[in-house]
Design an enzyme around this catalytic site. Structure first.
Site, PDB file in Angstrom:
ATOM      1  N   HIS A 220      34.379  36.484  45.228  1.00 41.48           N
ATOM      2  CA  HIS A 220      34.612  37.974  44.638  1.00 41.48           C
ATOM      3  C   HIS A 220      33.303  38.875  45.178  1.00 41.48           C
ATOM      4  O   HIS A 220      32.885  39.849  44.648  1.00 41.48           O
ATOM      5  CB  HIS A 220      34.271  37.979  43.188  1.00 41.48           C
ATOM      6  CG  HIS A 220      35.284  38.722  42.553  1.00 41.48           C
ATOM      7  ND1 HIS A 220      35.168  39.967  41.864  1.00 41.48           N
ATOM      8  CD2 HIS A 220      36.914  38.623  42.326  1.00 41.48           C
ATOM      9  CE1 HIS A 220      36.373  40.343  41.403  1.00 41.48           C
ATOM     10  NE2 HIS A 220      37.222  39.701  41.689  1.00 41.48           N
ATOM     11  N   GLU A 270      42.582  40.938  48.934  1.00 39.56           N
ATOM     12  CA  GLU A 270      43.367  41.621  47.736  1.00 39.56           C
ATOM     13  C   GLU A 270      43.045  42.789  47.451  1.00 39.56           C
ATOM     14  O   GLU A 270      43.906  43.592  46.852  1.00 39.56           O
ATOM     15  CB  GLU A 270      42.826  40.826  46.425  1.00 39.56           C
ATOM     16  CG  GLU A 270      41.510  40.821  45.760  1.00 39.56           C
ATOM     17  CD  GLU A 270      41.119  40.129  44.750  1.00 39.56           C
ATOM     18  OE1 GLU A 270      41.778  38.769  44.839  1.00 39.56           O
ATOM     19  OE2 GLU A 270      40.392  40.383  43.970  1.00 39.56           O
ATOM     20  N   ARG A 291      45.426  38.082  51.351  1.00 41.79           N
ATOM     21  CA  ARG A 291      45.754  38.051  50.041  1.00 41.79           C
ATOM     22  C   ARG A 291      46.341  39.296  49.402  1.00 41.79           C
ATOM     23  O   ARG A 291      46.760  39.347  48.283  1.00 41.79           O
ATOM     24  CB  ARG A 291      44.167  38.107  49.324  1.00 41.79           C
ATOM     25  CG  ARG A 291      43.396  36.948  49.420  1.00 41.79           C
ATOM     26  CD  ARG A 291      43.809  35.886  48.495  1.00 41.79           C
ATOM     27  NE  ARG A 291      43.479  36.237  47.209  1.00 41.79           N
ATOM     28  CZ  ARG A 291      44.064  35.953  46.260  1.00 41.79           C
ATOM     29  NH1 ARG A 291      45.433  35.513  46.273  1.00 41.79           N
ATOM     30  NH2 ARG A 291      43.708  36.256  44.793  1.00 41.79           N
TER      31      ARG A 291
HETATM   32  O1  EZ4 Z   1      39.485  40.678  40.190  1.00 40.69           O
HETATM   33  O2  EZ4 Z   1      42.692  41.124  39.482  1.00 40.69           O
HETATM   34  O3  EZ4 Z   1      41.426  36.738  42.877  1.00 40.69           O
HETATM   35  N1  EZ4 Z   1      41.867  37.212  41.737  1.00 40.69           N
HETATM   36  C1  EZ4 Z   1      40.757  38.311  41.571  1.00 40.69           C
HETATM   37  C2  EZ4 Z   1      41.262  39.186  40.241  1.00 40.69           C
HETATM   38  C3  EZ4 Z   1      40.668  40.583  40.402  1.00 40.69           C
HETATM   39  C4  EZ4 Z   1      41.389  41.508  39.372  1.00 40.69           C
HETATM   40  C5  EZ4 Z   1      41.200  42.948  39.879  1.00 40.69           C
HETATM   41  O4  EZ4 Z   1      42.278  43.804  39.516  1.00 40.69           O
HETATM   42  O5  EZ4 Z   1      40.043  38.496  42.191  1.00 40.69           O
HETATM   43  O6  EZ4 Z   1      40.571  38.566  39.066  1.00 40.69           O
HETATM   44 CO    CO Z   2      40.180  37.518  43.958  1.00 40.97          CO
END
Ligand code: EZ4
Ligand code: CO
Length: 410
Positions: A220, A270, A291
């Protein structure tokens, strides 16, 4: 066939979603997902105030032209708000085109390249026994690939752990990242404690569940390049399917250093929204998985563009699929994932009962993978009357501070 009208539906069945409905002059309906977790109303306004007025009278079949019209024509390119809005229009137009053709959408994208799309679920636990229980629950549900997140000793709530204080100890994980409150919750973080702890967790998980199970982990965005390199290297004995978002990804060059030091496969993107965000990452083969979900990457058209570019470098798809991507976004991912050659894996968190009651379940989950429904279009059956009963409630992702109070990446 002309676009007749659009409706922007903001609804909160378990959590907030922004859904676009496009209807043509001959009554064909298409659905798109425009949900941007924690910033939902910005996209709703972008759609209602600036996109919806431009669509009536346009040829519904001209998907590429509409994508370019909204992307280039808007002048202010890229960005999560604009690209989520464009994504929803694009997805709805693909839904319409496939319905008119009388075919499931994946057939228009080239047809099935596989029987189903391998998915991974989210297991978590503050301590190892809870984590093992959570992994077992996922195995019983049929998952063959599992993301593993745990608590860090000394920290009450850590990203990705369902039983953290934030969810009251018993809540479903999907309620956690977006918490219903007027302001974001705050969490505390210490990278050294995390880096010490995580390898021991994967050692224990491999010891308990054996070498076969595909394991994933999400850092993250919290590490510096050298910390990320160290984590990747320390996890090599446990043979991860991928390690996700090791560094704040807007600095693409940072991944060069990580890549030099570890063979753990890397997934990123993402929070990206166009192919340009990946240019260095893909062309230098600094990552293994992309992602971007359809909802945030400019729709089927935008994400297909990214994945065709990725395919030239043996980089595969790993589309984001948390519960803040709505079932409409999930359906779109299943259609594209089934069709493309360089499919890798699909994230799949089960939506809540309330969400499923509104949107239906647009995929079949068997043998560890999902397949879209064999129906014309995306396969959505949205209960708009039920959606109208769930009013929007402010909900924010948490923020994160280091022990000395400095704001850190969440
Ligand atoms: O933090 O969907 O890989 N998944 C993630 C999620 C994101 C949230 C953000 O809206 O990192 O948990
Ligand atoms: Co993520």
């Amino acid at each position: 066939m002309l676009i007749d009208r659009t409706e922007v539906i903001v609804s909160s069945p378990g959590r907030n979603f922004v859904t676009l409905k496009i209807t043509t002059d001959d009554g064909v309906v298409g659905w798109g997902d425009a949900t941007l977790n924690g910033r939902e109303l910005a996209v709703a306004s972008y759609l209602r105030d600036h996109v919806a007025p431009l669509l009536p009278g346009r040829d519904a079949h001209r998907i590429e032209d509409t994508w370019q019209y909204l992307y280039r024509g808007g002048y202010w390119r890229r960005g999560p708000v604009a690209m989520a809005a464009i994504a929803s229009v694009d997805t709805a137009l693909w839904d319409i085109k496939a319905k008119v053709a009388g075919l499931p959408l994946y057939q228009l994208l080239g047809g099935a390249s596989r029987e189903r799309c391998l998915v991974y679920g989210h297991a978590s636990g503050q301590e190892l026994p809870e984590l093992f229980d959570s992994i077992r629950e996922h195995l019983e549900l049929g998952f063959r690939a599992i993301r593993v997140q745990t608590g860090v000793p000394g920290f009450a709530s850590v990203y990705g752990v369902a039983s953290s204080a934030a969810s009251g100890g018993a809540g479903r994980y999907d309620y956690e990242p977006a918490r219903r409150s007027a302001r974001p919750a705050e969490e505390t973080w210490d990278t050294r404690a995390y880096l010490r702890h995580v390898p021991s967790v994967f050692e224990a998980v491999r010891g308990e569940f054996g070498p076969d199970l595909a394991l994933l982990h999400d850092a993250h965005h919290r590490l510096t390049p050298i910390q990320a390199a160290k984590l990747g290297r320390s996890l090599e004995p446990y043979d991860l399917f991928w390690l996700e978002d090791v560094t704040p990804a807007e600095n693409q060059q940072a991944l060069r250093l990580v890549r030099q030091h570890t063979t753990t496969p890397l997934a990123i993107g993402e929070v990206f929204n166009t192919v340009w965000d990946y240019q260095t990452l893909i062309s230098e083969q600094l990552i293994d998985y992309v992602r971007s979900p359809i909802t945030h990457g400019g729709g089927i058209t935008g994400v297909r563009r990214i994945l065709d570019y990725a395919a030239m470098y043996q980089v595969k798809s790993g589309m984001h699929g948390p519960t803040d991507v709505s079932p409409v976004g999930l359906a779109a991912a299943a259609h594209l994932g089934l069709a493309i050659h360089n499919f890798g894996i699909q994230e799949y968190m089960l939506h809540s009962e309330q969400t499923t009651a509104v949107f239906g379940l647009p995929v079949e989950f068997t043998e560890g993978g999902i397949r879209p429904l064999e129906e014309p279009g995306l396969g959505m059956h949205v209960d708009e009357n039920l959606a109208a009963k769930y009013e929007y409630e402010p909900a924010y992702l948490p923020t994160n501070r280091l022990l000395d109070g400095t704001v850190h990446d969440w």
